[in-house]
Design an enzyme around this catalytic site. Structure first.
Site: not given
Ligand code: UDX
Ligand code: UDX
Length: 530
Positions: A16, A43, A100, A138, A169, A172, A279, A282, A345
């Protein structure tokens, strides 16, 4: 020292964060070759196809331009499982693997699992034959750059690695806009001239971002700032959610409270939307990581302060589930409950830590039969989520292709995601036709199936989906108008059981409007009016 010009980037982790970030970097830098690598062949295959592995508004358009050269330019965005080659060819390597929460060993349940970050560092050390800039994308605990430095010094002492922290930052659902118009780009480095030059090379990659939004700090500040930012955002949500409990008990209204409080420019109005719980991958993980850091530093009070953010979130989810149960006479045995929304969300199909999972589990534990609909999340994903949260739940759950079918004979409709589709603002809706102005008289409700049943407490009978005459909704990916599509609440009023209970876990519907259709709406942070 003149900064190196970055010509080739490798990103380890096509998730992501890694995928969208590199798509935008490639799009904005036609002269830089960007290769995103991942261990997962499936992927990578998806990133190469027309069905990307993640849904993110406007992402495909960006990928098409950079990956396929659709605007006539030379493609410069590549996806590969040949990690070693991409590492060796790159000047700059992003580490964007997931971090994680640890599930075993020291710090289990709180500390970040850095195994994937470490494994990426080892791969870099083993594959590199020239000096590299290595960038932590990360989210990692403070001090991780030091660990990486130790790994490189041990495994590849003949090469020079500049380690930078450049946390992402993006949120999604709005990732592309967040990447194109960031509040800030944070770059952390050591203070020596060589590290600063590496930081400048990275800053130049963000050529579309105004220079005054590129913030350079020391590397520990950068690592901690990302954790701190997420924790403070989560804390705002827990704070407003705690106040929602007081509102429900007193007659104050949380939306009004948030508006008034947010008008103070020192506080601001964002991230103050009360909900059934936050949820996403992060917030919980990062708050717990900070708790663990504080505990490790023997800062018990600090740890307790941040732990309360997660505890409050669990409380809020439980409170919402209890409110539903209470309204249904304290027993859900064999009652059908429609769950609208499963993603954590809107505008994503990501379900990690979605409040829907916990709340569904609690309703199932009370004996409910759930009828679930989400515009984007697949049936398989929903069952996978439930399997890990509450094993053996599958016999209590059915997933439906549209909201109306899920709602047939439901004793309660529970909104868990703030999808636009669930809103009651029908203006301009291409799929709602003339419903907006039509009569709201109970007796004129159009129904393609049964009329509303007479009691919310009646047991579930045979599979009600067979009564639905509503065609499955087109997949959101195929429907460019998804943001204007609205469900037909009038139709839903006709098929649910009386007294037509709606529990709005995201405060997305206009409760007065639904009341005029005969619903009884219970919103977050608003006292029950019946
Ligand atoms: C990111 C981060 O970088 C994390 O630290 C942050 O808190 C949230 O966002 P995210 O992109 O959401 O993580 O994770 P994910 O969608 O699970 O993607 C990670 C990818 O890394 C996966 O596709 C997985 O297959 C890959 N991976 C994981 C590798 O290629 N090598 C590894 O050793 C482990
Ligand atoms: C978050 C941070 O916003 C982003 O900056 C960081 O890089 C990754 O983590 P994300 O988790 O993708 O991003 O979405 P966000 O819009 O922050 O929402 C997180 C959760 O909080 C969702 O479940 C959302 O529904 C909830 N939320 C958000 C609330 O309940 N109330 C709010 O006012 C805002």
């Amino acid at each position: 020292m003149l900064p190196k010009t970055v010509k080739r980037i490798c990103c380890i982790g096509a998730g992501y964060v890694g995928g969208p970030t590199c798509a935008v970097i490639a799009k904005q830098n036609p002269d830089i070759q960007v290769t995103v690598v991942d261990l997962s062949e499936a992927r990578i295959a998806a990133w190469k196809s027309t069905a990307l592995p993640i849904f993110e508004p406007d992402l495909y358009e960006i990928v098409e331009v950079a990956r396929d050269g659709t605007d006539g330019r030379r493609p410069n965005l590549h996806f590969s499982t040949d990690i070693a080659t991409a590492i060796d060819e790159a000047d700059l390597i992003f580490i964007a693997v997931n971090t994680p929460t640890k599930t075993a060993g020291l710090g289990a349940g709180k500390a970040s699992n850095l195994a994937y970050v470490e494994s990426a560092a080892r791969m870099i050390a083993e594959a590199a034959t020239s000096d590299k800039i290595v960038v932590e994308k990360s989210t990692v605990p403070c001090g991780t750059a030091d660990s990486l430095r130790t790994i490189f010094a041990a495994l590849a002492p003949h090469l020079a690695f500049d380690i930078l922290s450049n946390p992402e930052f993006l949120a999604e659902g709005t990732a592309i806009n967040d990447l194109l118009n960031p509040d800030r780009i944070l770059i952390g480095s050591l203070k020596d001239a060589k590290s600063k030059s590496a930081a400048e090379a990275l800053a130049q990659v963000y050529n579309w971002v105004p220079r005054n939004r590129i913030v350079t700090v020391n590397i520990w500040s950068s690592e901690l700032a990302k954790l701190a930012a997420n924790c403070m955002l989560a804390q705002r949500i827990s704070s407003i959610n705690s106040l929602s409990a007081i509102c429900e008990a007193t007659g104050a209204e949380i939306e009004e409270l948030a508006q008034v409080v947010g008008l103070d420019v020192r506080i601001g109005g964002r991230m103050l939307k009360a909900s059934a719980g936050f949820g996403g991958s992060c917030f919980k993980k990062d708050v717990l990581s900070l708790v663990y850091i504080a505990e490790s530093l023997h800062l018990e009070e600090v740890a307790l302060h941040w732990k309360s953010v997660v505890d409050l979130n669990e409380y809020q989810k439980g409170r919402f589930a209890r409110r539903i149960t209470r309204a249904l006479h304290n027993t859900l045995a064999n009652k059908r409950i429609a769950i609208l929304g499963w993603a954590y969300k809107k505008n994503t199909r990501d379900t990690r830590e979605s409040a829907a999972i916990t709340i569904a589990g609690q309703l199932i534990a009370e004996g409910a039969q759930l009828a679930i609909y989400d515009p984007l999340v697949s049936e398989k994903q929903i069952f996978d989520d439930l399997e890990s949260a509450c094993p053996n739940a599958s016999s209590s759950v059915k997933v439906y292709p549209d909201a109306s079918a899920a709602c047939i004979d439901a004793c309660a409709v529970v909104i868990m995601t703030e999808w636009d589709e669930f809103k009651t603002d029908y203006a301009g809706s291409p799929t709602f036709g003339g419903m907006a102005n039509s009569s709201t008289d109970d007796h004129h409700l159009t129904s393609t199936s049964t009329s509303a049943s007479s009691d919310s407490g009646i047991d579930m009978q045979d599979d009600p989906s067979e009564k639905s005459a509503v065609l499955p909704a087109p997949g959101i990916d195929d429907n460019p108008n998804y943001s204007t599509k609205r469900i037909d609440w009038r139709h839903i009023a006709a098929v649910v059981r009386r007294p037509r209970l709606v529990f709005d876990g995201r405060n997305v519907v206009d409760s007065d409007m639904l009341a005029s259709l005969g619903f009884r709406v219970q919103s977050i942070g608003k006292a029950d009016v019946f």
